[in-house]
Write an enzyme that holds these catalytic residues in place. Structure first.
Site, PDB file in Angstrom:
ATOM      1  N   GLU A 156       5.893 -38.053 -47.519  1.00  0.00           N
ATOM      2  CA  GLU A 156       5.461 -37.706 -46.155  1.00  0.00           C
ATOM      3  C   GLU A 156       4.123 -38.408 -45.953  1.00  0.00           C
ATOM      4  O   GLU A 156       3.121 -38.006 -46.523  1.00  0.00           O
ATOM      5  CB  GLU A 156       5.358 -36.183 -46.042  1.00  0.00           C
ATOM      6  CG  GLU A 156       5.523 -35.701 -44.624  1.00  0.00           C
ATOM      7  CD  GLU A 156       4.206 -35.720 -43.902  1.00  0.00           C
ATOM      8  OE1 GLU A 156       3.816 -36.818 -43.424  1.00  0.00           O
ATOM      9  OE2 GLU A 156       3.565 -34.671 -43.804  1.00  0.00           O
ATOM     10  N   CYS A 196      -1.108 -34.772 -40.219  1.00  0.00           N
ATOM     11  CA  CYS A 196      -0.197 -35.921 -40.167  1.00  0.00           C
ATOM     12  C   CYS A 196       0.487 -36.016 -38.809  1.00  0.00           C
ATOM     13  O   CYS A 196       0.568 -37.089 -38.235  1.00  0.00           O
ATOM     14  CB  CYS A 196       0.800 -35.851 -41.304  1.00  0.00           C
ATOM     15  SG  CYS A 196       1.502 -34.238 -41.568  1.00  0.00           S
TER      16      CYS A 196
HETATM   17  P1  NDP Z   1      -4.250 -40.861 -50.608  1.00  0.00           P
HETATM   18  O1  NDP Z   1      -2.898 -40.992 -50.075  1.00  0.00           O
HETATM   19  O2  NDP Z   1      -4.846 -42.044 -51.234  1.00  0.00           O
HETATM   20  O3  NDP Z   1      -4.294 -39.716 -51.734  1.00  0.00           O
HETATM   21  C1  NDP Z   1      -3.559 -38.518 -51.641  1.00  0.00           C
HETATM   22  C2  NDP Z   1      -3.273 -38.016 -53.041  1.00  0.00           C
HETATM   23  O4  NDP Z   1      -2.613 -39.017 -53.828  1.00  0.00           O
HETATM   24  C3  NDP Z   1      -4.510 -37.638 -53.839  1.00  0.00           C
HETATM   25  O5  NDP Z   1      -4.203 -36.464 -54.569  1.00  0.00           O
HETATM   26  C4  NDP Z   1      -4.706 -38.825 -54.777  1.00  0.00           C
HETATM   27  O6  NDP Z   1      -5.388 -38.457 -55.920  1.00  0.00           O
HETATM   28  C5  NDP Z   1      -3.267 -39.193 -55.072  1.00  0.00           C
HETATM   29  N1  NDP Z   1      -3.048 -40.569 -55.524  1.00  0.00           N
HETATM   30  C6  NDP Z   1      -3.702 -41.676 -55.178  1.00  0.00           C
HETATM   31  N2  NDP Z   1      -3.180 -42.760 -55.798  1.00  0.00           N
HETATM   32  C7  NDP Z   1      -2.148 -42.300 -56.552  1.00  0.00           C
HETATM   33  C8  NDP Z   1      -1.177 -42.931 -57.395  1.00  0.00           C
HETATM   34  N3  NDP Z   1      -1.159 -44.243 -57.603  1.00  0.00           N
HETATM   35  N4  NDP Z   1      -0.264 -42.142 -58.000  1.00  0.00           N
HETATM   36  C9  NDP Z   1      -0.259 -40.833 -57.786  1.00  0.00           C
HETATM   37  N5  NDP Z   1      -1.145 -40.175 -57.006  1.00  0.00           N
HETATM   38  C10 NDP Z   1      -2.074 -40.904 -56.377  1.00  0.00           C
HETATM   39  O7  NDP Z   1      -5.145 -40.243 -49.476  1.00  0.00           O
HETATM   40  P2  NDP Z   1      -6.716 -40.335 -49.248  1.00  0.00           P
HETATM   41  O8  NDP Z   1      -7.289 -39.053 -49.613  1.00  0.00           O
HETATM   42  O9  NDP Z   1      -7.302 -41.534 -49.922  1.00  0.00           O
HETATM   43  O10 NDP Z   1      -6.764 -40.551 -47.672  1.00  0.00           O
HETATM   44  C11 NDP Z   1      -6.565 -41.851 -47.146  1.00  0.00           C
HETATM   45  C12 NDP Z   1      -5.786 -41.812 -45.846  1.00  0.00           C
HETATM   46  O11 NDP Z   1      -4.550 -41.131 -46.016  1.00  0.00           O
HETATM   47  C13 NDP Z   1      -6.460 -41.061 -44.709  1.00  0.00           C
HETATM   48  O12 NDP Z   1      -7.363 -41.889 -44.061  1.00  0.00           O
HETATM   49  C14 NDP Z   1      -5.297 -40.667 -43.834  1.00  0.00           C
HETATM   50  O13 NDP Z   1      -5.017 -41.694 -42.928  1.00  0.00           O
HETATM   51  C15 NDP Z   1      -4.135 -40.524 -44.806  1.00  0.00           C
HETATM   52  N6  NDP Z   1      -3.800 -39.138 -45.111  1.00  0.00           N
HETATM   53  C16 NDP Z   1      -2.602 -38.653 -44.699  1.00  0.00           C
HETATM   54  C17 NDP Z   1      -2.260 -37.351 -44.932  1.00  0.00           C
HETATM   55  C18 NDP Z   1      -0.966 -36.779 -44.482  1.00  0.00           C
HETATM   56  O14 NDP Z   1      -0.884 -35.601 -44.205  1.00  0.00           O
HETATM   57  N7  NDP Z   1       0.098 -37.533 -44.456  1.00  0.00           N
HETATM   58  C19 NDP Z   1      -3.176 -36.443 -45.605  1.00  0.00           C
HETATM   59  C20 NDP Z   1      -4.400 -37.067 -46.038  1.00  0.00           C
HETATM   60  C21 NDP Z   1      -4.687 -38.362 -45.796  1.00  0.00           C
HETATM   61  P3  NDP Z   1      -6.518 -39.385 -56.604  1.00  0.00           P
HETATM   62  O15 NDP Z   1      -7.541 -39.643 -55.535  1.00  0.00           O
HETATM   63  O16 NDP Z   1      -6.973 -38.548 -57.714  1.00  0.00           O
HETATM   64  O17 NDP Z   1      -5.841 -40.618 -57.086  1.00  0.00           O
END
Ligand code: NDP
Length: 473
Positions: A246, A280
């Site tokens: 998602e 989202c």
């Molecule tokens: P990310 O998608 O980068 O991270 C979300 C989660 O994924 C965190 O728990 C992160 O943990 C983990 N993650 C990151 N890389 C990996 C990987 N390779 N394998 C497994 N897990 C991973 O979101 P951000 O927090 O960096 O936000 C960036 C952008 O995402 C925002 O600007 C927004 O546009 C969007 N976003 C969308 C959301 C939604 O509801 N769909 C919610 C939040 C953000 P870790 O940092 O420890 O790697």
């Protein structure tokens, strides 16, 4: 400062080093969380794998009643969970239109109870003198849940409860920005569920990567950004893990010229600005007919100027800060691009001069498709209002984006609006509403907004594989 542990095989686990969780309303840390590593991921997956054979054989009724016990634990601890969510996310306890941490905990309870009561029926395809053919749904094994920072507890519940209900065991990794309420939930759950059924590892960087590439994980459910979703899909390919992704959206709302602007504007405003636009399926691009454009811009700006922005722990706060400094930077950069690209601020446009990560609720006019604020997801309190003159053309413009999570049409003619809404390329289309979700209706994205759906029976099925059983006669 409050300290939080990891949970592996029913036990609290410490790693010997911690990281800090910052309250975005103050910019100061309020909690310390364990810095887990790859060996904790290995232990958690091993515990979940070992627990799977017996958990998957627990009777359906028993699993349902344990899920109800989890919902009760959320209810019994609601005030504490609300406070943790407000401190870690910045969202108010109450919030704009009641969208705050109270709703997050209440929604978590509601989703858990609804999912607990779902049943996965055996489908009989044929039953005659030649053969009986039954389609069974079987759990997959170990499910890895990776959650973001915007709705940390509720999204964890959306991932974990259907996984458990259908007989899988889980390993969770919350966002390092917002792990505390999720950790408390897993602490309660560890006292309710058999050891190893629910596990949680915290940490940054290597933890997520290790979990999503682990050969003993059968499925990954991830909510977050599209680039991370793509990386996870790559990690998953080595062992062909099942995926639900998602990945957020850049939802368009189209306002038809027959609306009463004063009547619809407050609802549209809530759909765009609740949780500071950090949802989202928030409305992120608003297309308004030229005949009502100025009136809509002014009305939305009036609403934005009247919103109470502050620390979410203070009563009466409607919008809190942006959740983290990186996201504040993204929103600030997008605001800087507005005038360069021919846009005009009707209100807001700047960071608020106080501690924490606050940004003014902002309404932008005169931008069009092709500008950064329109084409990219801002995930913050900044809304572009875009002028259109032709209805067929505006649908094509709304569909030009590579995201496809949600979309809406606003009109006094609901039949006409429903016909247009069905032309939108998105997983959820609303008429005179936006972002409204419920536990019995499937929700998911098309295009680059994701894969698969969550909620209801459709969502539950995603945590299972099909086994077709043919009994020859
Ligand atoms: P990310 O998608 O980068 O991270 C979300 C989660 O994924 C965190 O728990 C992160 O943990 C983990 N993650 C990151 N890389 C990996 C990987 N390779 N394998 C497994 N897990 C991973 O979101 P951000 O927090 O960096 O936000 C960036 C952008 O995402 C925002 O600007 C927004 O546009 C969007 N976003 C969308 C959301 C939604 O509801 N769909 C919610 C939040 C953000 P870790 O940092 O420890 O790697």
């Amino acid at each position: 400062m409050q300290e939080f542990n990891m949970f592996i095989n029913g036990e609290a686990v410490q790693s010997g080093s911690t990281f800090e969780v910052v309250n975005p309303a103050t910019g100061k840390p309020f909690a310390q969380v364990q810095q887990g590593n790859v060996s904790h991921v290995d232990q958690a997956v091993a515990a979940a794998k070992a627990a799977f054979p017996s958990w998957s054989k627990v009777s359906d009724d028993k699993r349902a009643s344990l899920c109800h016990a989890l919902a009760n634990s959320l209810e019994d601890n609601m005030p504490e969970l609300m406070e943790l969510i407000t401190k870690e996310t910045g969202k108010p306890m109450g919030g704009l239109n009641g969208v705050g941490s109270g709703m997050e905990v209440g929604g978590s309870m509601g989703w858990t109870r609804f999912t607990a009561d779902l049943q996965l029926p055996v489908d009989v395809i044929q039953d005659n003198e030649e053969a009986r053919i039954e389609v069974h749904r079987k759990p997959l094994g170990v499910v890895a849940s990776i959650t973001p920072w915007n709705w940390p507890l509720m999204i964890a519940i959306w991932h974990v409860i259907p996984a458990l209900r259908s007989g899988n065991t889980v390993v969770m990794k919350p966002s390092p920005f917002t792990p505390t309420a999720t950790i408390r939930f897993v602490e309660f759950a560890s006292k309710i569920l058999p050891a190893g059924v629910i596990n949680l590892v915290t940490g940054e960087g290597e933890v997520g990567e290790a979990l999503t590439s682990h050969p003993d994980v059968s499925k990954i459910v991830f909510t977050g950004s599209t680039p991370t979703g793509k990386r996870i899909m790559q990690s998953a390919s080595a062992s062909l893990k099942r995926l639900t992704l998602e990945l957020g959206g850049n939802d368009a709302g189209i306002v038809l010229p027959d609306v009463d602007v004063k009547e619809v504007a407050p609802k549209i405003f809530g759909a765009c600005f609740h949780n500071n636009g950090q949802t989202c399926a928030a409305l992120k691009r608003l297309y308004v007919h030229e005949s009502q454009y100025d009136e809509m811009c002014e009305t939305l700006a009036h609403l934005a100027n009247g919103v109470v922005v502050g620390d979410g722990l203070e009563e009466g706060t409607e919008l809190g800060p942006i959740q983290n400094e990186d996201q504040l930077k993204i929103v600030s950069e997008m605001a800087e691009s507005v005038e360069r690209e021919g846009g005009r601020f009707i209100c807001g446009g700047k960071r608020i001069d106080r501690d924490g990560f606050f940004f003014e609720p902002t309404v932008v006019a005169d931008l069009s498709d092709g500008s950064r604020l329109v084409d990219e997801e801002p995930f913050g309190p900044i809304l572009p209002v875009i002028k259109y003159s032709d209805i067929d053309e505006v649908v094509a413009r709304a569909n030009q984006n590579d995201r496809g999570l949600g979309g809406s049409v606003w009109s006094s003619d609901t039949e006409k609006a429903a016909r247009l809404a069905q032309q939108l390329e998105c997983g959820s289309a609303w008429v005179n509403d936006h972002g409204a979700i419920q536990p019995d209706a499937p929700f998911g994205g098309v295009k680059q907004s994701g894969l698969g759906v969550e909620f209801g029976l459709y969502g539950l099925e995603e945590y299972t594989s099909i086994q077709t059983l043919k009994i020859a006669r």
